[in-house]
Write a protein that holds these residues in place. Structure first.
Motif, PDB file in Angstrom:
ATOM      1  N   HIS A 115     -91.925  49.756 148.936  1.00 45.09           N
ATOM      2  CA  HIS A 115     -92.938  48.825 149.431  1.00 45.09           C
ATOM      3  C   HIS A 115     -94.278  49.561 149.557  1.00 45.09           C
TER       4      HIS A 115
ATOM      5  N   ILE B 263     -93.892  38.272 143.725  1.00 45.28           N
ATOM      6  CA  ILE B 263     -94.119  39.318 142.730  1.00 45.28           C
ATOM      7  C   ILE B 263     -95.286  38.857 141.857  1.00 45.28           C
TER       8      ILE B 263
ATOM      9  N   LEU C 227     -95.947  46.930 154.240  1.00 41.79           N
ATOM     10  CA  LEU C 227     -96.517  47.356 152.964  1.00 41.79           C
ATOM     11  C   LEU C 227     -97.414  48.539 153.271  1.00 41.79           C
TER      12      LEU C 227
ATOM     13  N   MET D 266     -97.364  42.122 150.011  1.00 41.42           N
ATOM     14  CA  MET D 266     -97.373  42.893 148.767  1.00 41.42           C
ATOM     15  C   MET D 266     -98.821  42.942 148.288  1.00 41.42           C
ATOM     16  N   THR D 267     -99.107  43.805 147.317  1.00 41.72           N
ATOM     17  CA  THR D 267    -100.482  43.925 146.846  1.00 41.72           C
ATOM     18  C   THR D 267    -100.510  44.094 145.334  1.00 41.72           C
ATOM     19  N   TYR D 268    -101.620  43.704 144.717  1.00 38.85           N
ATOM     20  CA  TYR D 268    -101.781  43.797 143.268  1.00 38.85           C
ATOM     21  C   TYR D 268    -103.270  43.803 142.995  1.00 38.85           C
TER      22      TYR D 268
ATOM     23  N   ILE E 290     -91.106  37.819 149.473  1.00 40.64           N
ATOM     24  CA  ILE E 290     -92.165  38.707 148.982  1.00 40.64           C
ATOM     25  C   ILE E 290     -92.474  38.245 147.564  1.00 40.64           C
TER      26      ILE E 290
ATOM     27  N   TRP F 173     -97.162  43.887 140.719  1.00 42.21           N
ATOM     28  CA  TRP F 173     -96.101  44.172 141.708  1.00 42.21           C
ATOM     29  C   TRP F 173     -94.925  43.384 141.143  1.00 42.21           C
TER      30      TRP F 173
ATOM     31  N   GLY G 118     -91.583  46.542 145.056  1.00 40.72           N
ATOM     32  CA  GLY G 118     -92.856  47.079 144.596  1.00 40.72           C
ATOM     33  C   GLY G 118     -92.745  48.174 143.566  1.00 40.72           C
TER      34      GLY G 118
ATOM     35  N   TYR H 190     -89.261  43.068 143.865  1.00 38.17           N
ATOM     36  CA  TYR H 190     -89.233  42.831 145.314  1.00 38.17           C
ATOM     37  C   TYR H 190     -89.789  44.007 146.114  1.00 38.17           C
TER      38      TYR H 190
ATOM     39  N   SER I 204     -97.777  50.752 147.234  1.00 36.81           N
ATOM     40  CA  SER I 204     -98.582  50.573 146.032  1.00 36.81           C
ATOM     41  C   SER I 204     -99.670  51.627 146.023  1.00 36.81           C
TER      42      SER I 204
END
Ligand code: PQQ
Ligand code: CA
Length: 700
Positions: free
Chosen positions: A51, A85, A498, A539-541, A83, A40, A45, A43, A53
């Motif tokens: 925003h 990264i 998100l 946020m996600t990854y 947020i 991510w 995404g 900011y 993913s």
């Protein structure tokens, strides 16, 4: 290790446009090996700032099993709006006072931290807490804007400063008359780092600047409102301000002193599809339109989205959402792009839900208004002109012209503030962290300037009763311009959105819980007690096949600081600032903590009623923005009613007049207020403290 579900690939193939992070595109084409990690890296995404993913390990079926994988305690206890990264397995998160942390994204191990040492005596320069919304990454560097106005480039591996520039040109401050702060995330376009600033409540003339990412050299600067004398600023905005904007302002009046406003304090988006940079422009300064511009003109580019070229900053188009601003209706909210059908043709459009309560769809290439409709109840406009998108004002809305105090929906905090909305190309819905926070505006008739104070040109802004304060997540269909469903929350001031390829909506709430909802219908699938109100955005990854979801926790921002205690919707809203990271597997837990709040302390019994009455307006000008309405803290900054400094006039003067607590963000006001005025403020606070102590106001 948990496997990606096949449904993920099938659903994602349906997306008409595949321009996300390159790594994501790799995954969507069948037959190509899925990557083991997904970043991510900015900011918003993806390049559309949706925003969104594509990660889909967390689904409707398993979201209830989410666990805390790791957490990191921040060393500040004010609002957290950042947020994080994630780039190449490393998370870069910013916290209040513009600090930056690099952490191993799979484990939370701290790699380095950076403190720009923002001087505490700059806290007054911003309206709304010393927050920071995030960093940018480009070519091995991390960029952060600091609250005192610097843009700093850090080596992503070590956290060492590579360069640092002052983004505020000294002549913009007019001998310190105006106030600038930086709390938004920088954005990258063609190797330029673009950053704006805030300050329109205190007095500022808005601009954005672009700096060379390698060297920090200024590339261009675009002012959002005219030079007061229509003179050249030697900035790229000179021609358009002279030709187009200057005629929309009165030749004289209060904007000459306060700067006119138009600060770009949050959203900026570089769109590679159109090769344009969109900037979201803020409200007028002072707010009072009659005093600001003699009640004349639309005051370009207030309340607008302006598109400029990334290399030069040259003006390309603008769309003004709120002409004649007098409500603090900023257009700084999330600027999102998407490809959507308009009259049977797919077009690249901007989706925007600004403070003013209308949802807009705008052609991203031309700025042409395509459609718009109110997403919450509004009473300042009856609708939008179907051709131009210009609001159709209700007569009462223009309160500075009518002279009548008017309760407006939305109020100054807007129907949507800084927490980003999200858009899912799968559900084709926008998810807006929306709210209802009505306020009654009382216009001043005469203009006066208060250095280090708020300069609204108003006698006051009175929030409505708590019963009228509401918060929802609204799922909005942008093509039909209609609501699909909404999620009710306990009150306003919730965190941002998100949305994921698993059709999960993640959001933290002001009540201190973190949720996973079904993005198709809003069903609550998972709730986690985070020990403090949440105003930030998740946020996600994924790393080694595990999907993580991260959220910063820490109650703050303008609602608790300014509205204060009467508007708390929790018995405890103390701030515990942390970063929380969730996954389907995890065995971390938060330490048990007793609820935290300010305990009442018996205040001095005697006070001078006449002095208290004199002190009230100065409290409203200089103190209310941080210490709250009716001197009741919203749970973040100290509650002055119970301060030990109240009992002694010299002790109080040492804090307020001489700056004994400057290091904590409490600057000295002895340079702008006489000792007598500061004593009057003390009397006012003691009066309020006694009212609470004796139960004549609703203390907490
Ligand atoms: O006009 C401005 O310059 C300006 C700046 C900021 C800021 O810098 O955070 C906010 C606002 N306005 C504003 O109107 C607003 O509601 C707001 C909320 C917040 C926040 O972080 O809680 N900032 C700001
Ligand atoms: Ca503002």
């Amino acid at each position: 290790m948990i496997q990606m579900k096949p449904i993920w690939k099938k659903r994602f193939l349906a997306i008409p446009f595949c321009g996300f992070l390159a790594i994501t595109c790799l995954v969507v084409h069948e037959g190509i090996a899925a990557p083991t990690s997904t970043d991510w890296s900015s900011y918003g995404g993806n390049q559309f700032e949706q925003h969104f993913s594509p990660l889909a390990q967390i689904t409707h079926d398993n979201a209830h099993r989410l666990k805390l994988a790791w957490h990191h305690d921040f060393d500040t206890n004010r609002g957290q709006e950042g947020i994080p990264i994630v780039v190449d397995g490393v998370m870069y998160a910013s916290s209040n006072w513009s600090r930056v942390f690099a952490l191993e994204a799979a484990t939370g191990r701290l790699l380095w931290s950076y403190d720009p040492r923002v001087p505490g005596d700059t806290a007054w320069r911003g309206c709304c807490d010393t927050v920071n919304r995030g960093v940018a990454y480009w070519h091995g560097m991390i960029y952060v804007g600091t609250f005192d106005g610097r843009l700093v480039a850090l080596d992503a591996r070590t956290g060492r400063e590579v360069w640092s520039v002052n983004t505020i040109p000294p002549d913009a401050i007019l001998g310190k008359a105006r106030a600038y702060s930086v709390d938004g995330a920088p954005r990258i376009a063609h190797g330029n780092v673009i950053i704006g600033n805030g300050g329109a409540e205190l007095g500022a003339r808005g601009f954005v600047s672009a700096f060379d990412g390698m060297t920090g050299k200024l590339k261009w600067r675009f002012f959002t409102v005219p030079n007061v004398d229509d003179e050249a600023d030697h900035a790229v905005s000179d021609p358009v301000l002279h030709d187009m904007a200057w005629p929309t302002w009165s030749p004289t009046e209060a904007w000459h002193v306060s700067g006119g406003g138009g600060t770009v304090w949050d959203s900026i988006l570089y769109d590679p599809v159109t090769d344009l940079v969109y900037i979201g422009v803020g409200n007028g300064s002072p707010w009072n339109y009659k005093l600001r511009s003699d009640g004349k003109g639309d005051n370009l580019f207030l309340g607008s989205i302006v598109a400029v070229k990334p290399d030069t900053g040259e003006y390309v188009w603008h769309f003004q959402e709120t002409p004649r601003d007098q409500w603090d209706y900023t257009s700084t909210q999330t600027i999102t792009t998407a490809d959507l059908p308009v009259d049977g043709q797919v077009r690249h459009v901007i989706l925007h839900a600004p403070k003013n309560g209308f949802f807009y769809m705008i052609d991203a290439r031309t700025g042409q208004f395509l459609s718009g409709r109110n997403y919450v109840f509004v009473n300042w406009a009856t609708g939008l002109d179907p051709h131009t998108g210009r609001p159709l004002f209700t007569p009462d809305a223009l309160y500075t012209l009518t002279g009548r105090n008017t309760k407006m929906y939305p109020g100054a905090l807007g129907a949507h503030n800084f927490p980003p909305m999200a858009y899912s190309p799968l559900t084709r819905l926008a998810y807006i962290p929306a709210q209802q926070v009505p306020e009654t505006y009382h216009a001043d008739k005469v203009w006066s300037w208060n250095h280090k104070g708020w300069n609204l040109g108003l006698d006051g802004v009175q929030p409505a009763d708590m019963a009228d304060m509401k918060g929802w997540t609204i799922a909005w269909d942008p093509v039909r311009q209609q609501e699909r469903f909404r999620i009710d929350h306990i009150g306003p001031w919730n965190g941002g959105m998100l949305v994921t390829g698993g059709d999960i909506l993640f959001q933290g709430l002001s009540d201190g819980t973190f949720h996973a909802y079904d993005a198709l219908n809003g069903q609550d699938l998972f709730s986690f007690p985070a020990q403090s109100g949440i105003i930030a955005t998740p946020m996600t990854y994924s790393i080694d096949g595990i999907q993580y979801v991260a959220i910063e926790v820490g109650w703050g921002g303008t609602y608790p600081l300014y509205f204060g205690g009467p508007y708390k919707h929790l018995t405890t809203t103390g701030n515990r600032s942390r970063l929380l990271v969730f996954a389907l597997e995890g065995n971390d837990r938060l330490p048990d903590q007793a609820p935290h709040d300010w305990s009442p302390v018996r205040p001095p019994a005697r006070f001078d009623t006449a002095a208290a009455q004199r002190g009230a307006p100065d409290y409203a000008t200089y103190c209310i923005g941080c210490h709250g309405h009716d001197v009741m803290s919203g749970g973040v900054l100290p509650d002055l009613r119970w301060s030990g400094a109240l009992s002694d006039d010299t002790g109080f003067y040492n804090v307020v007049g001489r700056g004994a607590l400057t290091a904590f963000g409490m600057d000295e006001f002895g340079s702008v207020l006489s000792r007598q005025k500061i004593e009057d403020i003390r009397q006012f606070i003691i009066q309020q403290a006694n009212r609470s102590w004796h139960g004549t106001t609703n203390g907490n």
